[in-house]
Design an enzyme around this catalytic site. Sequence first.
Site, PDB file in Angstrom:
ATOM      1  N   HIS A 162       0.882  -1.169   0.000  1.00  0.00           N
ATOM      2  CA  HIS A 162       0.000   0.000   0.000  1.00  0.00           C
ATOM      3  C   HIS A 162       0.925   1.225   0.000  1.00  0.00           C
ATOM      4  O   HIS A 162       2.022   1.165   0.568  1.00  0.00           O
ATOM      5  CB  HIS A 162      -0.830  -0.052   1.292  1.00  0.00           C
ATOM      6  CG  HIS A 162      -1.897   0.996   1.411  1.00  0.00           C
ATOM      7  ND1 HIS A 162      -1.621   2.320   1.679  1.00  0.00           N
ATOM      8  CD2 HIS A 162      -3.246   0.895   1.325  1.00  0.00           C
ATOM      9  CE1 HIS A 162      -2.764   2.986   1.755  1.00  0.00           C
ATOM     10  NE2 HIS A 162      -3.760   2.155   1.532  1.00  0.00           N
ATOM     11  N   ASP A 239       3.299  -4.094   8.095  1.00  0.00           N
ATOM     12  CA  ASP A 239       2.036  -3.389   7.893  1.00  0.00           C
ATOM     13  C   ASP A 239       0.927  -4.416   8.166  1.00  0.00           C
ATOM     14  O   ASP A 239       0.691  -5.311   7.360  1.00  0.00           O
ATOM     15  CB  ASP A 239       1.969  -2.855   6.465  1.00  0.00           C
ATOM     16  CG  ASP A 239       0.597  -2.269   6.120  1.00  0.00           C
ATOM     17  OD1 ASP A 239      -0.324  -2.362   6.957  1.00  0.00           O
ATOM     18  OD2 ASP A 239       0.444  -1.738   4.997  1.00  0.00           O
ATOM     19  N   GLN A 242      -4.365  -5.054   7.279  1.00  0.00           N
ATOM     20  CA  GLN A 242      -5.381  -5.967   6.760  1.00  0.00           C
ATOM     21  C   GLN A 242      -5.432  -7.272   7.548  1.00  0.00           C
ATOM     22  O   GLN A 242      -6.221  -8.154   7.199  1.00  0.00           O
ATOM     23  CB  GLN A 242      -5.121  -6.267   5.272  1.00  0.00           C
ATOM     24  CG  GLN A 242      -5.275  -5.062   4.349  1.00  0.00           C
ATOM     25  CD  GLN A 242      -6.691  -4.511   4.292  1.00  0.00           C
ATOM     26  OE1 GLN A 242      -7.664  -5.199   4.607  1.00  0.00           O
ATOM     27  NE2 GLN A 242      -6.815  -3.245   3.917  1.00  0.00           N
ATOM     28  N   LYS A 265     -10.314   0.244  10.501  1.00  0.00           N
ATOM     29  CA  LYS A 265     -10.466  -0.997   9.742  1.00  0.00           C
ATOM     30  C   LYS A 265     -10.837  -2.163  10.651  1.00  0.00           C
ATOM     31  O   LYS A 265     -10.993  -3.294  10.186  1.00  0.00           O
ATOM     32  CB  LYS A 265      -9.173  -1.316   8.989  1.00  0.00           C
ATOM     33  CG  LYS A 265      -8.846  -0.352   7.852  1.00  0.00           C
ATOM     34  CD  LYS A 265      -7.695  -0.880   7.027  1.00  0.00           C
ATOM     35  CE  LYS A 265      -7.012   0.177   6.189  1.00  0.00           C
ATOM     36  NZ  LYS A 265      -7.830   0.705   5.103  1.00  0.00           N
ATOM     37  N   CYS A 405      -4.764   2.427  -3.535  1.00  0.00           N
ATOM     38  CA  CYS A 405      -3.491   2.911  -2.990  1.00  0.00           C
ATOM     39  C   CYS A 405      -2.358   1.917  -3.205  1.00  0.00           C
ATOM     40  O   CYS A 405      -1.464   1.791  -2.364  1.00  0.00           O
ATOM     41  CB  CYS A 405      -3.609   3.260  -1.507  1.00  0.00           C
ATOM     42  SG  CYS A 405      -4.847   4.498  -1.156  1.00  0.00           S
TER      43      CYS A 405
END
Lengths: 454, 177
Positions: A162, A239, A242, A265, A405
């Site tokens: 991303h 990261d 998700q 999220k 993104c």
Amino acid sequence: MKEYPWGMTSLAPSSASSTALHQESVPLTNIDVERIRNDFPVLHQSVNGHPLTYLDSGATSQNPISVLEAEQEYYEQRNAAVHRGAHTLAVEATEVFEAARETVAAFVGAQADEIVWTSNATEAINLLTYSFSNASLGLGGLAARQFSLGTGDEIVVTEMEHHANLIPWQQLALRTGATLRFIPVLDDGTLDLLAAANVVGPHTRLLAFTHGSNVTGTINPVAELVALARKVGALVVLDACQTVPHLPVDLKALDVDFAAFSGHKMLGPTGIGALYGKAELLAGMPPFLTGGSMITTVDMTHAEFLAPPQRFEAGTQRISQAIALAAAVDYLRETGMDRVAAWEAQLGQRLVTGLAEIDGVRLLGPGLGVERLGLAAVDVAGVHAHDVGQFLDDAGIAVRVGHHCAQPLHRRLGVTASTRASTYLYNTTDEVDLFLATLAEVAPFFGVNGGVKR
Amino acid sequence: MSDLQTLYQTIILEHSKARHGAVDLAPLTDAVSRGAASGLRVAESHQINTTCGDEVTLRVSLGAGASPETDTPDSTAGASPDTAVSDLVWAGEGCSISQASASILTDTLRGLSVTEARALLENFREMLRSRGKIEPDEEILGDAAAFGGVSRYPARVKCAMLPWVAFEAALIEAESQ
């Protein structure tokens, strides 16, 4: 029992939901999911004359009542500046704010002092890069030297990042003279691990990569990548935007040095995210944002800083958001992350199975049977993603269209844009099926070949 | 017609595939010097819709008047009212709305005087910004009236306007030559 203006009745106590009781190893069913949906007011509305089918949780998730109430309750009963002031409200606000940190930390297997509040994951990664920048300028003294970068040093990312886990590193490389390299992506959307073993080398100081791709749904082999980094003494930044919302994640067990995730999220409000850092590493890092609430003593030319996490939390904090995020974590924990993950894995496979039945639709990323998050991005031959999204929106189906993104990944996969459906614990199999059936109507509507395979 | 059919009228879907005026653009400098040799002022504008990445490069050739064969081009004067939009070509990629809009733009504006083209552009813009309140005037807009449905979708107005904004910018650029 409480009445809500949107015509629903919640039996849930104000602090947490009773509909999401965690029954270890009992899988979620559509019946459970219908109950869960009752906790989410926003899902109960019509869009363009159809019931809303919300399949954009990869971009932002919806909030259960308990989260909305936590934020409201804070403002109604405890609102005060934290870590300053000795009055009762200030003490109470500080207590709930720090309790929220403990809740979120425990959720990801961390200690409370290893969680730094940020506005979102983007800010968390920027915090890291600017702290390392400052270390590269000599700030933070000896303890910060391990974060100092310069010419000859290499930062490694992947081609599937991303932009939030790419551009901050590009900029850090520009500021310090370090070189940015990347692990390439294979045609199937997974990382080229053979290449990774060559890209991560003796000059690598830091390896930053996503735990799960927001485009392909691929879950990266963290242990393998961490091992590559350890071999050369590089720091690892994960990261986890998700994955923390969708899978049981234990950052300690993953043995990454830093991780970033976003509250909005994971059923929380916007404006709150977190940076995880191993305590001994955070302790050596110079601050990024400076000002109030992060110092011990100050004179006109000099300041001493607090220990982490306060060192990285200058200014009045996102108090109500942190508290609401803790309520979101409570909701997820009570539902059971193992059950959430299993349900979404099922939805993900259902998506992939159904997409294979539609002509002219190309799935980006790994196919059927490969472990993936509960999301799928597709290219519909001959129809631009925005037209696909418009067609779905007309049927009340909310999906993400565009490059999500992740322009480099789209370019690598040979498309400029895609249409992504992303699920969460409140999505039913019927919703996935409706998405698939509606997607099959897209090509015929726009007059291109495609549709359901015969 | 359903809302969706109002948005994606047949004529729009047809133009999104037919792409009238879409070409592989030669380098601008070549086009400018070739145009100058035949008394045309050539300029282009590249527009990007940052929300979706759609892009259009639209190239305008301005001639001296409605009948360039008989009139002598006067390259020293500024744009006189009867300066004609002699040619329009474009390149780009994006959603059906933006691509159809570029296609219909070239059909609609080619051959008009600059004054007429500007008036039509303003009419088109006003209609698109009206959130469905202004009925498109087919007398004025011709096929471009098909974008009337777009004005009810504020998120898509930019898509339809993209080539027209490029035309507007290229026109100013060509006039300044």
